[in-house]
Motif scaffolding. Structure first.
Motif, PDB file in Angstrom:
ATOM      1  N   GLU A 257       0.235  -1.165  -0.175  1.00 25.20           N
ATOM      2  CA  GLU A 257       0.063  -0.003  -0.179  1.00 25.20           C
ATOM      3  C   GLU A 257       0.831   1.124   0.105  1.00 25.20           C
ATOM      4  O   GLU A 257       0.663   1.977  -0.663  1.00 25.20           O
ATOM      5  CB  GLU A 257      -0.925   0.014   1.215  1.00 25.20           C
ATOM      6  N   MET A 258       1.998   1.361   0.793  1.00 28.44           N
ATOM      7  CA  MET A 258       3.304   2.826   0.545  1.00 28.44           C
ATOM      8  C   MET A 258       3.533   2.496  -0.687  1.00 28.44           C
ATOM      9  O   MET A 258       3.932   3.849  -1.256  1.00 28.44           O
ATOM     10  CB  MET A 258       3.839   1.964   1.160  1.00 28.44           C
ATOM     11  N   LEU A 259       3.778   1.404  -0.850  1.00 21.71           N
ATOM     12  CA  LEU A 259       4.318   2.121  -2.325  1.00 21.71           C
ATOM     13  C   LEU A 259       3.069   2.272  -4.010  1.00 21.71           C
ATOM     14  O   LEU A 259       3.915   2.877  -4.073  1.00 21.71           O
ATOM     15  CB  LEU A 259       4.818   0.158  -3.097  1.00 21.71           C
ATOM     16  N   HIS A 260       2.009   2.047  -3.239  1.00 20.87           N
ATOM     17  CA  HIS A 260       1.133   2.389  -4.108  1.00 20.87           C
ATOM     18  C   HIS A 260       0.776   4.112  -3.983  1.00 20.87           C
ATOM     19  O   HIS A 260       1.120   4.778  -4.756  1.00 20.87           O
ATOM     20  CB  HIS A 260      -0.429   2.115  -3.866  1.00 20.87           C
ATOM     21  N   LYS A 261       0.828   4.164  -2.571  1.00 24.17           N
ATOM     22  CA  LYS A 261       1.092   5.578  -2.192  1.00 24.17           C
ATOM     23  C   LYS A 261       1.919   6.232  -3.277  1.00 24.17           C
ATOM     24  O   LYS A 261       2.155   7.679  -3.752  1.00 24.17           O
ATOM     25  CB  LYS A 261       0.500   5.764  -1.095  1.00 24.17           C
ATOM     26  N   PHE A 262       3.160   5.872  -3.212  1.00 21.24           N
ATOM     27  CA  PHE A 262       4.111   6.778  -3.663  1.00 21.24           C
ATOM     28  C   PHE A 262       3.789   6.480  -4.871  1.00 21.24           C
ATOM     29  O   PHE A 262       4.444   8.206  -5.334  1.00 21.24           O
ATOM     30  CB  PHE A 262       5.363   6.130  -2.567  1.00 21.24           C
ATOM     31  N   GLU A 263       3.821   5.733  -5.123  1.00 23.04           N
ATOM     32  CA  GLU A 263       3.936   5.980  -7.240  1.00 23.04           C
ATOM     33  C   GLU A 263       2.946   7.079  -7.437  1.00 23.04           C
ATOM     34  O   GLU A 263       3.368   7.395  -8.369  1.00 23.04           O
ATOM     35  CB  GLU A 263       3.466   3.970  -7.834  1.00 23.04           C
ATOM     36  N   THR A 264       0.854   7.269  -6.770  1.00 22.24           N
ATOM     37  CA  THR A 264       0.602   7.797  -7.039  1.00 22.24           C
ATOM     38  C   THR A 264       1.124   9.335  -7.144  1.00 22.24           C
ATOM     39  O   THR A 264       0.812  10.213  -7.835  1.00 22.24           O
ATOM     40  CB  THR A 264      -0.579   7.881  -5.845  1.00 22.24           C
ATOM     41  N   LEU A 265       1.433   9.954  -5.443  1.00 23.55           N
ATOM     42  CA  LEU A 265       2.160  10.712  -5.366  1.00 23.55           C
ATOM     43  C   LEU A 265       2.913  11.484  -6.726  1.00 23.55           C
ATOM     44  O   LEU A 265       2.725  12.605  -7.229  1.00 23.55           O
ATOM     45  CB  LEU A 265       2.257  11.181  -3.706  1.00 23.55           C
ATOM     46  N   PHE A 266       4.430  10.470  -6.292  1.00 21.87           N
ATOM     47  CA  PHE A 266       5.523  11.112  -7.513  1.00 21.87           C
ATOM     48  C   PHE A 266       5.331  10.777  -9.238  1.00 21.87           C
ATOM     49  O   PHE A 266       5.662  11.507  -9.946  1.00 21.87           O
ATOM     50  CB  PHE A 266       6.003   9.979  -6.958  1.00 21.87           C
ATOM     51  N   SER A 267       3.928  10.193  -9.097  1.00 18.80           N
ATOM     52  CA  SER A 267       3.346  10.234 -10.911  1.00 18.80           C
ATOM     53  C   SER A 267       2.839  12.148 -11.470  1.00 18.80           C
ATOM     54  O   SER A 267       2.824  12.538 -12.112  1.00 18.80           O
ATOM     55  CB  SER A 267       2.114   8.945 -11.390  1.00 18.80           C
ATOM     56  N   SER A 268       2.043  12.078 -10.381  1.00 17.72           N
ATOM     57  CA  SER A 268       1.384  13.348 -10.514  1.00 17.72           C
ATOM     58  C   SER A 268       2.033  15.059 -10.519  1.00 17.72           C
ATOM     59  O   SER A 268       2.327  15.468 -11.124  1.00 17.72           O
ATOM     60  CB  SER A 268       0.044  13.401  -8.915  1.00 17.72           C
ATOM     61  N   MET A 269       3.490  14.246  -9.637  1.00 17.10           N
ATOM     62  CA  MET A 269       4.241  15.445  -9.208  1.00 17.10           C
ATOM     63  C   MET A 269       4.644  15.521 -10.634  1.00 17.10           C
ATOM     64  O   MET A 269       5.164  16.670 -11.331  1.00 17.10           O
ATOM     65  CB  MET A 269       5.287  15.101  -8.338  1.00 17.10           C
ATOM     66  N   SER A 270       5.506  14.305 -11.321  1.00 14.00           N
ATOM     67  CA  SER A 270       6.002  14.509 -12.568  1.00 14.00           C
ATOM     68  C   SER A 270       5.090  14.365 -13.571  1.00 14.00           C
ATOM     69  O   SER A 270       5.769  14.658 -14.949  1.00 14.00           O
ATOM     70  CB  SER A 270       7.309  12.911 -12.398  1.00 14.00           C
ATOM     71  N   ALA A 271       4.233  14.618 -13.863  1.00 16.20           N
ATOM     72  CA  ALA A 271       3.095  14.649 -14.219  1.00 16.20           C
ATOM     73  C   ALA A 271       3.578  16.398 -14.917  1.00 16.20           C
ATOM     74  O   ALA A 271       2.856  16.618 -16.171  1.00 16.20           O
ATOM     75  CB  ALA A 271       1.658  14.257 -14.508  1.00 16.20           C
ATOM     76  N   LEU A 272       3.691  16.914 -13.399  1.00 16.40           N
ATOM     77  CA  LEU A 272       3.728  18.146 -13.935  1.00 16.40           C
ATOM     78  C   LEU A 272       4.657  18.976 -15.227  1.00 16.40           C
ATOM     79  O   LEU A 272       3.644  20.026 -15.764  1.00 16.40           O
ATOM     80  CB  LEU A 272       4.467  18.865 -12.674  1.00 16.40           C
ATOM     81  N   LYS A 273       5.883  18.401 -14.572  1.00 16.44           N
ATOM     82  CA  LYS A 273       6.549  18.580 -16.098  1.00 16.44           C
ATOM     83  C   LYS A 273       6.130  18.433 -17.257  1.00 16.44           C
ATOM     84  O   LYS A 273       6.327  20.145 -18.731  1.00 16.44           O
ATOM     85  CB  LYS A 273       7.440  18.058 -16.007  1.00 16.44           C
ATOM     86  N   ASN A 274       5.097  18.291 -17.527  1.00 18.46           N
ATOM     87  CA  ASN A 274       4.842  18.008 -19.017  1.00 18.46           C
ATOM     88  C   ASN A 274       4.019  19.119 -19.374  1.00 18.46           C
ATOM     89  O   ASN A 274       2.519  18.157 -20.955  1.00 18.46           O
ATOM     90  CB  ASN A 274       4.204  16.537 -20.013  1.00 18.46           C
ATOM     91  N   TYR A 275       3.023  19.812 -18.864  1.00 17.39           N
ATOM     92  CA  TYR A 275       1.853  20.707 -18.815  1.00 17.39           C
ATOM     93  C   TYR A 275       0.482  19.907 -18.510  1.00 17.39           C
ATOM     94  O   TYR A 275      -0.275  19.901 -19.493  1.00 17.39           O
ATOM     95  CB  TYR A 275       2.322  21.559 -19.741  1.00 17.39           C
ATOM     96  N   ALA A 276       0.414  19.066 -18.303  1.00 15.69           N
ATOM     97  CA  ALA A 276      -0.189  17.889 -17.747  1.00 15.69           C
ATOM     98  C   ALA A 276      -1.584  18.447 -17.241  1.00 15.69           C
ATOM     99  O   ALA A 276      -1.431  19.835 -16.535  1.00 15.69           O
ATOM    100  CB  ALA A 276       0.097  16.360 -16.636  1.00 15.69           C
ATOM    101  N   THR A 277      -2.655  18.590 -17.736  1.00 18.68           N
ATOM    102  CA  THR A 277      -4.328  18.756 -17.682  1.00 18.68           C
ATOM    103  C   THR A 277      -4.591  18.724 -15.685  1.00 18.68           C
ATOM    104  O   THR A 277      -3.794  17.592 -15.066  1.00 18.68           O
ATOM    105  CB  THR A 277      -5.092  18.813 -17.746  1.00 18.68           C
ATOM    106  N   PRO A 278      -5.205  19.042 -14.817  1.00 18.20           N
ATOM    107  CA  PRO A 278      -5.947  18.359 -13.346  1.00 18.20           C
ATOM    108  C   PRO A 278      -6.103  17.407 -14.007  1.00 18.20           C
ATOM    109  O   PRO A 278      -5.198  17.057 -12.466  1.00 18.20           O
ATOM    110  CB  PRO A 278      -6.524  19.747 -13.245  1.00 18.20           C
ATOM    111  N   GLN A 279      -6.641  17.068 -14.526  1.00 19.71           N
ATOM    112  CA  GLN A 279      -7.486  15.498 -15.241  1.00 19.71           C
ATOM    113  C   GLN A 279      -5.901  14.350 -14.962  1.00 19.71           C
ATOM    114  O   GLN A 279      -6.047  13.554 -14.284  1.00 19.71           O
ATOM    115  CB  GLN A 279      -7.505  14.957 -16.127  1.00 19.71           C
ATOM    116  N   GLN A 280      -5.334  14.871 -15.561  1.00 19.34           N
ATOM    117  CA  GLN A 280      -3.885  14.271 -15.880  1.00 19.34           C
ATOM    118  C   GLN A 280      -2.667  13.649 -14.158  1.00 19.34           C
ATOM    119  O   GLN A 280      -2.038  12.732 -13.949  1.00 19.34           O
ATOM    120  CB  GLN A 280      -2.987  14.695 -16.750  1.00 19.34           C
ATOM    121  N   THR A 281      -3.172  14.963 -13.697  1.00 18.54           N
ATOM    122  CA  THR A 281      -2.444  15.057 -12.450  1.00 18.54           C
ATOM    123  C   THR A 281      -2.964  14.733 -11.030  1.00 18.54           C
ATOM    124  O   THR A 281      -2.109  14.090  -9.915  1.00 18.54           O
ATOM    125  CB  THR A 281      -1.924  16.300 -12.032  1.00 18.54           C
TER     126      THR A 281
END
Length: 386
Positions: A257-281
């Motif tokens: 569960e911790m691994l899932h939370k980590f992946e979700t949070l950091f995927s959202s953070m890294s998506a910002l780099k590509n000018y992602a939409t709020p839905q993508q983040t």
């Protein structure tokens, strides 16, 4: 406890047995290990071998009257000194003797794989600053002046010596330096730096090395019957500690569960780099993840931040082509590879600094929602800088 049942280096066992055979037992020995080592069990096996009435070449006999008493941790010449504190049952002037039976039961319940945090939870004391206090030291001095009950060695095992109250330590110095004949002090610690130099200078140092991944893997398979790959994954991240390995096995669902939370949070953070939409983040999902972390309580919040720190260090190693230095499960490595392009030498240390800052504020009762939201925003900014 027999030597054959202890998870430590065979070389170390042989060394201790040789000291007994050659009559070179130092009166004070400091067993230094890392957290989770089998040092307490080793000290009992060593004491049992010394007192055994029919020693074998490489172990105690296990059946003589002395060994039978050691099996119950009830030998009259074996004394345990350990951290204690005021509890609901002992409201004033606690010492180790008042908790002797509780401590024995605790040791048996953990199969000798004991840990200070587990003992504090077992005590249930309202004052969690447990220590080896001045009353313990007075009891030791008194007991040391009495002849052994069975005519052999009197053995004092100090568990967690680093919790010896400093004002109590001077009472022990003369006893440690000039004990009565056939007296052995076995001092156990995981924190050598917290022990007074005057005590260190009076003891022979015995270093207990961490367990290898292979040893932990095989022991997990033996004790719990789990699949070899799962056992190896747990052993990889146990840092040489079988106690930690046991806890990781017991809480394997929490680890996923911790691994899932980590992946979700950091995927959202890294998506910002590509000018992602709020839905993508996935801002709404991020809010849910943060709320779920906060609901776990402060200890689990701290555990999650430590988990994040470990993941960041391993991602850096993986991205630097140092996979042999990565200590992680198979699933963790899959997740790490996702982030090797966005967590690099440039931002890894600042991200770790934010982990430490968040941990600092959680420990000091900061508002957890604000702490984790601030952590998310600051780390997002650091990942944008790559």
């Amino acid at each position: 406890m027999l030597f054959k049942n202890i998870l430590v280096s065979p070389t170390l066992k042989t060394r201790l047995i040789s000291l007994v055979k050659e009559n070179r037992i130092s009166h004070a020995q400091l067993f230094l290990s890392q957290a989770g080592a089998h040092s307490f069990a080793l000290s009992v096996a060593y004491a049992q071998y010394i007192c055994c009435q029919d020693r074998k070449e490489d172990d105690s006999c296990g059946v003589c009257p002395s060994c039978a008493k050691f099996e119950k941790l009830a030998h009259p010449d074996l004394h345990f000194i350990f951290p204690n504190c005021i509890t609901k049952q002992v409201k004033k002037d606690p010492d180790s003797r008042q908790f002797a039976q509780e401590f024995r039961n605790f040791v048996f319940s953990k199969n000798y794989h004991i840990d200070i945090e587990d003992w504090l939870a077992e005590l249930g004391g309202e004052n969690k600053q447990a220590s080896i206090n001045i009353r313990d030291c007075s009891n030791i001095i008194q007991q040391n002046s009495i002849q052994s009950y069975e005519g052999g060695y009197k053995i004092f095992i100090f568990w967690c010596l680093d919790r010896l109250y400093h004002s109590a330590a001077p009472k022990l110095l003369k006893t440690l330096e000039e004990p009565e004949k056939n007296t052995l002090f076995i001092l156990l610690t995981e924190n050598q730096d917290k022990i007074l130099s005057t005590i260190l200078s009076r003891a022979q140092l015995v270093k207990i090395p961490p367990l290898s991944t292979d040893v932990i893997t095989q022991q997990l398979i033996t004790d719990f019957g789990i699949l070899p790959q799962k056992a190896e994954d747990i052993a990889e991240i146990s840092e040489g500690s079988y106690v930690k390995a046991i806890n990781l096995h017991a809480n394997s669902n929490d680890l996923r569960e911790m691994l899932h939370k980590f992946e979700t949070l950091f995927s959202s953070m890294s998506a910002l780099k590509n000018y992602a939409t709020p839905q993508q983040t996935n801002y709404l999902v991020v809010q849910d993840i943060i709320a779920a972390i906060v609901d776990l309580g402060r200890e689990e919040q701290k555990n999650f931040l430590r988990f994040v720190s470990r993941m960041i260090r391993n991602i850096l190693m993986l991205g630097s082509k140092n996979e042999n230095l990565v200590k992680a499960t198979t699933d963790e490595k899959k997740t790490m590879r996702i982030f090797t392009k966005v967590i690099t030498l440039k931002n890894a240390q600042p991200i770790l600094n934010e982990c430490n800052a968040a941990l600092y504020h959680i420990e000091r009762n900061g508002n957890s929602i604000l702490v984790f939201t601030d952590f998310y925003l600051k780390v997002s900014k650091l990942m944008l800088s790559i």
